[in-house]
Scaffold this active site. Structure first.
Site, PDB file in Angstrom:
ATOM      1  N   GLY A 180     -25.753 -65.718  39.668  1.00 37.68           N
ATOM      2  CA  GLY A 180     -26.475 -65.706  38.438  1.00 37.68           C
ATOM      3  C   GLY A 180     -26.408 -64.478  37.579  1.00 37.68           C
ATOM      4  O   GLY A 180     -27.067 -63.494  37.838  1.00 37.68           O
ATOM      5  N   HIS A 181     -25.684 -64.346  36.316  1.00 32.01           N
ATOM      6  CA  HIS A 181     -25.641 -63.400  35.595  1.00 32.01           C
ATOM      7  C   HIS A 181     -26.108 -63.571  34.226  1.00 32.01           C
ATOM      8  O   HIS A 181     -25.803 -64.551  33.551  1.00 32.01           O
ATOM      9  CB  HIS A 181     -24.105 -62.821  35.239  1.00 32.01           C
ATOM     10  CG  HIS A 181     -23.558 -62.248  36.594  1.00 32.01           C
ATOM     11  ND1 HIS A 181     -22.181 -62.106  36.678  1.00 32.01           N
ATOM     12  CD2 HIS A 181     -24.116 -61.838  37.684  1.00 32.01           C
ATOM     13  CE1 HIS A 181     -21.897 -61.492  37.892  1.00 32.01           C
ATOM     14  NE2 HIS A 181     -23.299 -61.430  38.698  1.00 32.01           N
TER      15      HIS A 181
END
Length: 430
Positions: free
Chosen positions: A40-41
């Site tokens: 998750g960025h």
């Protein structure tokens, strides 16, 4: 021209996405080389939050091509969802995504098995993201994996898909006593995404070789963190891929001589999602403060992260494993209100009283006790500061102590979530 690997040095969630996004304006390609939509960025674009799980962060730059190398496992559903989400923000990206034909696909039966395993014995659960990552990598190692290349011949694809679905349904039904997966639903999903995926297929090692010969810069974007590496992390509480720098080579097809710089992203404190060892973990009001101030909730799972002080012992291990050239220190602004800040500089074995400064080998994590260096907090605002000279002296002292302990320069300091909230001491791309 510089080819850079950007990876996490802790247990993930260090802020890699922002740094990749920030450095991407000078490059031609951004390459993701391992993991899947368990990453998750979080990026801030025009004051709006964009969370990417599968597509590399560089996609927000319209002149950049993003690549999913052979080490990545792809969920067709997640890919389509992210493409459609990006369209809502004005990014039309399908023609800028290139994927390896060797990428494994994550399908519903992978997810079902992942969930069944985690639910079977909660006390022994790893704390996975329940995205089917582990089962997909298992298929790869067992040589039954369903790859992007299997989409090309439709008749062979159907036969292989039936066999794998049967294999998983036998486990779900007889071992885990849970609901099986409808083959027709999986086939429908494949048919909906088949053309999209095949249109993205390219010879990735060939692209990277040509780019290197043309002196076009490449960023290799790591997912998760080094301490979650399947071989070098805190096993068995790890992810299913190689998150250290070696994964960039095997997961993309780039040659080792073509890597020029390795940036290790270090959060100013430590966090971890899921179960596993965490020597500096906090379970007091400081933990509550870090969670709330740092918004420490997993961007993939939404779970509250465990928090702790910065751990120099484990960071030394990450530097050793990755040949890190320089450090990017993130979320320093989260520490602004603390009166005292601790840094773990050694471990102590509570039974033997032995003190050591390196990663524990054949040690029971339960007997590991951190030994801290205690520093005064700066208790001044650092949010959004863009110059080292404008940081409070005690914040500069904190940074200098980290550099001294790790013997690695801190070239970038992140003082907030926006791309502009950054101090750059050295231009890595020069």
């Amino acid at each position: 021209m510089t080819n850079i690997v950007i990876l996490g040095t802790q247990w993930g969630d260090e802020g890699k996405g922002k740094i990749v996004d920030m450095l991407t304006h000078n490059v031609k390609y951004v390459v993701r080389y391992q993991g899947g939509n368990n990453a998750g960025h979080t990026l801030i674009h025009n004051n709006k939050k964009i969370i990417l799980h599968l597509i590399p962060s560089g996609i927000l730059h319209k002149n950049v091509f993003v690549i999913l190398g052979n080490g990545v496992v792809i969920s067709p559903k997640a890919m389509l969802q992210e493409i459609n989400m990006l369209k809502k923000f004005g990014f039309y990206v399908e023609n800028r995504i290139k994927i390896s034909s060797s990428c494994q696909l994550i399908l519903d039966f992978h997810i079902a098995l992942d969930i069944a395993r985690e639910n079977k014995d909660i006390k022994k659960s790893i704390g996975t993201t329940l995205k089917g990552i582990g089962p997909a990598y298992e298929d790869k190692i067992s040589r039954r994996g369903f790859m992007v290349s299997d989409l090309e011949n439709y008749n062979n694809m159907v036969l292989k898909l039936k066999d794998i679905t049967k294999y998983y349904n036998n486990q779900l039904k007889y071992i885990y006593k849970t609901k099986t997966i409808d083959y027709n639903i999986i086939l429908k999903e494949i048919n909906e995404n088949r053309k999209m995926l095949l249109n993205m297929v390219e010879d990735i090692p060939n692209i990277l070789e040509k780019a290197t010969k043309k002196k076009e810069s490449i960023i290799f974007e790591g997912a998760q963190g080094s301490l979650l590496d399947i071989d070098h992390g805190t096993y068995p509480y790890v992810t299913s891929s190689n998150t250290v720098v070696g994964g960039a080579l095997t997961g993309s097809g780039i040659g080792i001589k073509n890597i020029d710089h390795v940036v290790g992203i270090v959060k100013s404190y430590s966090t971890r999602v899921g179960n596993g060892p965490f020597p500096t973990e906090l379970k007091n009001k400081t933990n509550d403060y870090l969670v709330n101030k740092g918004q420490e909730y997993g961007s993939t799972t939404g779970r509250k992260r465990r928090t702790g002080w910065l751990d120099i012992v484990l960071l030394r291990r990450s530097i050793q494993l990755n040949s890190i050239s320089s450090i990017c220190l993130t979320k320093i602004d989260v520490l602004d209100e603390l009166k005292k800040i601790k840094i773990c500089i050694y471990y102590k074995n509570k039974k033997t009283k032995k003190i050591f400064s390196h990663f524990p080998i054949l040690q029971d994590w339960n007997v590991i006790e951190p030994i801290y260096k205690i520093l005064p907090g700066w208790q001044k605002n650092t949010y959004g500061i863009k110059s080292m000279s404008k940081l409070p002296k005690k914040a500069i002292d904190y940074i200098n102590i980290i550099q001294k302990l790790l013997k690695i320069p801190v070239d970038i300091i992140s003082t907030g979530p926006d791309r502009s909230h950054t101090i750059i001491n050295y231009n890595i791309l020069n």
